[in-house]
Design an enzyme around this catalytic site. Structure first.
Site, PDB file in Angstrom:
ATOM      1  N   TYR A  49     -13.572 -39.346   0.591  1.00 59.81           N
ATOM      2  CA  TYR A  49     -12.250 -39.381   1.608  1.00 59.81           C
ATOM      3  C   TYR A  49     -13.050 -40.113   2.755  1.00 59.81           C
ATOM      4  O   TYR A  49     -12.248 -41.365   3.439  1.00 59.81           O
ATOM      5  CB  TYR A  49     -11.971 -38.097   2.126  1.00 59.81           C
ATOM      6  N   LYS A  53     -11.803 -43.992   4.284  1.00 57.88           N
ATOM      7  CA  LYS A  53     -11.341 -44.346   5.545  1.00 57.88           C
ATOM      8  C   LYS A  53     -12.135 -45.263   6.196  1.00 57.88           C
ATOM      9  O   LYS A  53     -11.828 -46.212   7.159  1.00 57.88           O
ATOM     10  CB  LYS A  53     -11.530 -42.891   6.369  1.00 57.88           C
ATOM     11  N   THR A  71     -10.265 -41.379  11.389  1.00 58.60           N
ATOM     12  CA  THR A  71     -10.889 -40.088  11.366  1.00 58.60           C
ATOM     13  C   THR A  71     -12.611 -40.374  12.069  1.00 58.60           C
ATOM     14  O   THR A  71     -13.203 -41.395  11.736  1.00 58.60           O
ATOM     15  CB  THR A  71     -11.107 -39.492  10.184  1.00 58.60           C
ATOM     16  N   ASP A  72     -12.939 -38.921  12.654  1.00 57.51           N
ATOM     17  CA  ASP A  72     -14.404 -39.028  12.842  1.00 57.51           C
ATOM     18  C   ASP A  72     -15.434 -38.959  11.782  1.00 57.51           C
ATOM     19  O   ASP A  72     -16.369 -39.045  11.962  1.00 57.51           O
ATOM     20  CB  ASP A  72     -14.761 -37.952  14.061  1.00 57.51           C
ATOM     21  N   GLU A  73     -14.864 -38.652  10.605  1.00 58.55           N
ATOM     22  CA  GLU A  73     -15.537 -38.380   9.435  1.00 58.55           C
ATOM     23  C   GLU A  73     -16.521 -39.716   9.160  1.00 58.55           C
ATOM     24  O   GLU A  73     -17.394 -39.735   8.337  1.00 58.55           O
ATOM     25  CB  GLU A  73     -14.877 -37.932   8.052  1.00 58.55           C
TER      26      GLU A  73
HETATM   27  P1  NAD Z   1      -1.204 -35.515   5.249  1.00 62.49           P
HETATM   28  O1  NAD Z   1      -2.154 -35.400   4.200  1.00 62.49           O
HETATM   29  O2  NAD Z   1      -0.883 -34.123   6.014  1.00 62.49           O
HETATM   30  O3  NAD Z   1      -0.020 -36.440   5.428  1.00 62.49           O
HETATM   31  C1  NAD Z   1      -0.285 -37.726   4.577  1.00 62.49           C
HETATM   32  C2  NAD Z   1       1.106 -38.332   4.584  1.00 62.49           C
HETATM   33  O4  NAD Z   1       1.147 -39.705   4.010  1.00 62.49           O
HETATM   34  C3  NAD Z   1       2.068 -37.564   3.438  1.00 62.49           C
HETATM   35  O5  NAD Z   1       3.332 -37.480   4.218  1.00 62.49           O
HETATM   36  C4  NAD Z   1       2.132 -38.411   2.483  1.00 62.49           C
HETATM   37  O6  NAD Z   1       3.385 -38.147   1.575  1.00 62.49           O
HETATM   38  C5  NAD Z   1       2.114 -39.945   2.744  1.00 62.49           C
HETATM   39  N1  NAD Z   1       1.301 -40.666   1.816  1.00 62.49           N
HETATM   40  C6  NAD Z   1       0.156 -40.350   1.176  1.00 62.49           C
HETATM   41  N2  NAD Z   1       0.102 -41.399   0.246  1.00 62.49           N
HETATM   42  C7  NAD Z   1       1.102 -42.396   0.539  1.00 62.49           C
HETATM   43  C8  NAD Z   1       1.308 -43.628   0.136  1.00 62.49           C
HETATM   44  N3  NAD Z   1       0.772 -44.364  -0.918  1.00 62.49           N
HETATM   45  N4  NAD Z   1       2.465 -44.519   0.511  1.00 62.49           N
HETATM   46  C9  NAD Z   1       3.246 -43.896   1.494  1.00 62.49           C
HETATM   47  N5  NAD Z   1       3.117 -42.672   2.133  1.00 62.49           N
HETATM   48  C10 NAD Z   1       1.995 -41.828   1.473  1.00 62.49           C
HETATM   49  O7  NAD Z   1      -2.366 -36.158   6.638  1.00 62.49           O
HETATM   50  P2  NAD Z   1      -2.668 -35.817   7.941  1.00 62.49           P
HETATM   51  O8  NAD Z   1      -3.575 -34.688   8.003  1.00 62.49           O
HETATM   52  O9  NAD Z   1      -1.195 -35.774   8.669  1.00 62.49           O
HETATM   53  O10 NAD Z   1      -3.355 -37.012   8.475  1.00 62.49           O
HETATM   54  C11 NAD Z   1      -2.533 -38.149   8.713  1.00 62.49           C
HETATM   55  C12 NAD Z   1      -3.714 -39.368   9.051  1.00 62.49           C
HETATM   56  O11 NAD Z   1      -4.572 -38.780  10.163  1.00 62.49           O
HETATM   57  C13 NAD Z   1      -4.618 -39.618   8.025  1.00 62.49           C
HETATM   58  O12 NAD Z   1      -4.804 -41.241   8.016  1.00 62.49           O
HETATM   59  C14 NAD Z   1      -5.770 -39.040   8.320  1.00 62.49           C
HETATM   60  O13 NAD Z   1      -6.900 -39.823   7.699  1.00 62.49           O
HETATM   61  C15 NAD Z   1      -5.778 -39.130   9.780  1.00 62.49           C
HETATM   62  N6  NAD Z   1      -6.531 -37.922  10.509  1.00 62.49           N
HETATM   63  C16 NAD Z   1      -6.534 -36.669  10.132  1.00 62.49           C
HETATM   64  C17 NAD Z   1      -7.074 -35.651  11.004  1.00 62.49           C
HETATM   65  C18 NAD Z   1      -6.761 -34.106  10.413  1.00 62.49           C
HETATM   66  O14 NAD Z   1      -7.520 -33.386  11.020  1.00 62.49           O
HETATM   67  N7  NAD Z   1      -5.713 -33.762   9.674  1.00 62.49           N
HETATM   68  C19 NAD Z   1      -7.923 -36.004  11.822  1.00 62.49           C
HETATM   69  C20 NAD Z   1      -8.236 -37.222  12.140  1.00 62.49           C
HETATM   70  C21 NAD Z   1      -7.526 -38.358  11.400  1.00 62.49           C
HETATM   71  O1  DAU Z   2     -12.546 -34.534  11.120  1.00 66.39           O
HETATM   72  C1  DAU Z   2     -11.291 -34.999  10.938  1.00 66.39           C
HETATM   73  C2  DAU Z   2     -10.941 -34.617   9.320  1.00 66.39           C
HETATM   74  O2  DAU Z   2     -10.641 -32.961   9.623  1.00 66.39           O
HETATM   75  C3  DAU Z   2      -9.676 -35.149   8.809  1.00 66.39           C
HETATM   76  O3  DAU Z   2     -10.154 -36.520   8.791  1.00 66.39           O
HETATM   77  C4  DAU Z   2      -9.287 -34.526   7.400  1.00 66.39           C
HETATM   78  O4  DAU Z   2      -8.131 -35.370   7.235  1.00 66.39           O
HETATM   79  C5  DAU Z   2      -9.133 -33.224   7.675  1.00 66.39           C
HETATM   80  O5  DAU Z   2      -9.055 -32.783   6.404  1.00 66.39           O
HETATM   81  C6  DAU Z   2     -10.352 -32.735   8.170  1.00 66.39           C
HETATM   82  O6  DAU Z   2     -11.574 -32.621   7.650  1.00 66.39           O
HETATM   83  P1  DAU Z   2     -12.326 -31.201   7.317  1.00 66.39           P
HETATM   84  O7  DAU Z   2     -13.021 -31.363   6.060  1.00 66.39           O
HETATM   85  O8  DAU Z   2     -13.125 -31.144   8.505  1.00 66.39           O
HETATM   86  O9  DAU Z   2     -11.306 -30.285   7.342  1.00 66.39           O
HETATM   87  P2  DAU Z   2     -11.033 -28.715   6.440  1.00 66.39           P
HETATM   88  O10 DAU Z   2      -9.886 -27.993   6.975  1.00 66.39           O
HETATM   89  O11 DAU Z   2     -10.998 -29.069   4.892  1.00 66.39           O
HETATM   90  O12 DAU Z   2     -12.112 -28.028   6.556  1.00 66.39           O
HETATM   91  C7  DAU Z   2     -12.746 -27.690   7.879  1.00 66.39           C
HETATM   92  C8  DAU Z   2     -13.981 -26.824   7.820  1.00 66.39           C
HETATM   93  O13 DAU Z   2     -13.696 -25.539   7.089  1.00 66.39           O
HETATM   94  C9  DAU Z   2     -15.099 -27.653   6.754  1.00 66.39           C
HETATM   95  O14 DAU Z   2     -16.292 -27.521   7.369  1.00 66.39           O
HETATM   96  C10 DAU Z   2     -14.901 -26.911   5.456  1.00 66.39           C
HETATM   97  C11 DAU Z   2     -14.425 -25.528   5.801  1.00 66.39           C
HETATM   98  N1  DAU Z   2     -13.818 -24.747   4.837  1.00 66.39           N
HETATM   99  C12 DAU Z   2     -12.624 -25.436   4.604  1.00 66.39           C
HETATM  100  C13 DAU Z   2     -11.665 -24.863   3.395  1.00 66.39           C
HETATM  101  C14 DAU Z   2     -10.482 -25.535   3.172  1.00 66.39           C
HETATM  102  C15 DAU Z   2     -13.977 -23.650   4.529  1.00 66.39           C
HETATM  103  O15 DAU Z   2     -15.010 -23.075   5.041  1.00 66.39           O
HETATM  104  N2  DAU Z   2     -13.038 -22.927   3.549  1.00 66.39           N
HETATM  105  C16 DAU Z   2     -12.195 -23.485   2.982  1.00 66.39           C
HETATM  106  O16 DAU Z   2     -11.206 -22.939   2.323  1.00 66.39           O
END
Ligand code: NAD
Ligand code: DAU
Length: 360
Positions: free
Chosen positions: A164, A168, A138-140
């Site tokens: 988190y 990562k 992730t970019d975080e």
């Molecule tokens: P998600 O939370 O939707 O899915 C995570 C999956 O991992 C689930 O299916 C869960 O059951 C599985 N899991 C959790 N713990 C596990 C374990 N111990 N063993 C096996 N499986 C397990 O997550 P996502 O949003 O699809 O993100 C996927 C990946 O991409 C993550 O590594 C996250 O850090 C990265 N990522 C997410 C975003 C985003 O915006 N969602 C952006 C950049 C990177």
């Molecule tokens: O940048 C990549 C990341 O993006 C991933 O690595 C994470 O897995 C993914 O969850 C996401 O993280 P964020 O914290 O940016 O996403 P989230 O959807 O939780 O929140 C997006 C923005 O919105 C953040 O600034 C917090 C704000 N927010 C979020 C929620 C859930 C609100 O204002 N209200 C809310 O109820």
């Protein structure tokens, strides 16, 4: 051991990005996938129900922290690559209870790397050269940007701010060390915020779509001016395929959508789309539901990705504009009421009550 087969092992493939990736992968390549997923609250096998009965897809319910299971799956299936999505992924949950993040994101990535390295070291020369371990991150990990700072590049120093992001970052460092120490063929991707179908409605965009539809308050953290760089999930999937096929081992690639938006603007756009697609005569616009609530502790102000390396080296760029991608996403949630019902379990309702009662 001989050369690996055509299959790949995906971890966390029942989650949001993983399930989109598997669907896109099978459509694009036709090659088999083994999906190792613990099916936590975020994992939903129904995301892949369109592959029921398809011999190219197999779900194994299990934990990436289990070395025996991971080792035996690698020996049995002999995949040519591992694409590692499995993680605890929600920042607010990492603030409420960080432990699971350290376990899955750090310990789990370590177990996978260690088992994969053992498997890889026993492949023949051709198999070793072809094998890839793609670590999805992730970019975080880069921390937070000021308004005028340049976007994150692959050389930006790590400065993770939430449990988190720190977990990562730790996993990224392990992946890097396995390449540096043993030449184990790791690739790491650092992507910005994804949105699209199958995203669990704890995250900003699906939460706001569902609350807007149901006439509930739209809880915007802080002043709503935090900025995220949004990428449609299928574009993330195509970027991962490009890195897997053409990326240089040991390298990291930033992936982003060139779509920086303030949260309040994203929420307002969602309100406008829901008003348009589900009009309700005689009721105020959904934007009246916007409610400012207590901020996320340590809330990163701005993320922005410089995706010029992946564009230059791998000729990848996003296909979807934010406005059209958001419209597709809102439509998807409007059309998938049964999916929404299936994910909003008791545990989900407990999380929503806990997170938002404490903020109000
Ligand atoms: P998600 O939370 O939707 O899915 C995570 C999956 O991992 C689930 O299916 C869960 O059951 C599985 N899991 C959790 N713990 C596990 C374990 N111990 N063993 C096996 N499986 C397990 O997550 P996502 O949003 O699809 O993100 C996927 C990946 O991409 C993550 O590594 C996250 O850090 C990265 N990522 C997410 C975003 C985003 O915006 N969602 C952006 C950049 C990177
Ligand atoms: O940048 C990549 C990341 O993006 C991933 O690595 C994470 O897995 C993914 O969850 C996401 O993280 P964020 O914290 O940016 O996403 P989230 O959807 O939780 O929140 C997006 C923005 O919105 C953040 O600034 C917090 C704000 N927010 C979020 C929620 C859930 C609100 O204002 N209200 C809310 O109820």
């Amino acid at each position: 051991m001989s050369s690996p087969r055509d299959s790949i092992l995906v971890t966390g493939g029942a989650g949001f990005i993983g399930s989109n990736f598997i669907l896109c992968w099978i459509e694009a390549t036709g090659a088999p996938v083994i999906n190792l997923d613990l099916l936590t609250y975020a994992g939903n096998p129904a995301n892949l129900s369109s592959l029921d009965g398809d011999a190219r897809y197999q779900l194994v319910r299990g934990d990436i922290c289990d070395p025996e299971l991971v080792g035996s799956l690698l020996r049995e299936h002999q995949p040519r690559a591992i694409v590692h999505f499995a993680a605890e992924s929600h920042v607010d949950r990492s603030i409420a209870s960080p432990e699971a993040f350290i376990r899955t994101n750090v310990q789990g990535t370590f177990v996978l790397l260690e088992q994969a390295r053992t498997y890889w070291s026993q492949l023949d020369q051709a198999g070793q050269s072809a094998f890839r371990f793609l670590h999805v991150s992730t970019d975080e990990v880069y921390g937070s940007l000021g308004k005028d700072d340049p976007a994150f590049s692959e050389t930006t120093a790590y400065a993770p701010n939430s449990p988190y992001a720190a977990s990562k970052a730790a996993s990224d460092h392990l992946a890097r060390a396995y390449f540096h120490t043993w030449g184990f063929p790791v690739l790491t991707t650092n992507c910005s915020n994804n949105y699209g179908p199958f995203q669990f409605p704890e995250k900003l965009i699906p939460l706001m779509i569902l609350n807007a539809l149901e006439g509930k308050p739209l809880p915007v953290y802080g002043d709503g001016k935090n900025v995220r760089d949004w990428l449609f999930v299928e574009d993330h999937c195509s970027a991962i395929r490009a890195v897997l096929e053409r990326g240089r081992v040991g390298e990291t690639y930033n992936i982003g959508g060139n779509s920086e938006r303030a949260n309040i603007d994203v929420v307002t756009s969602i309100c406008d789309l829901v008003d348009e697609l589900r009009p309700q005569s005689g009721t105020p616009p959904r934007s009246n539901l916007i409610t400012y609530v207590a901020d996320r502790p340590g809330h990163d102000r701005r993320y922005a990705i410089d995706a010029s390396k992946i564009a230059r080296e791998l000729e990848w760029k996003p296909a979807q504009q934010f406005e059209s991608g958001l419209r597709r996403t809102v439509r998807w949630y409007l059309d998938h009421a049964a999916w929404i019902d299936s994910v909003r379990t008791g545990a989900y309702r407990e999380w929503i009550a806990k997170n938002y009662t404490e903020r109000s």
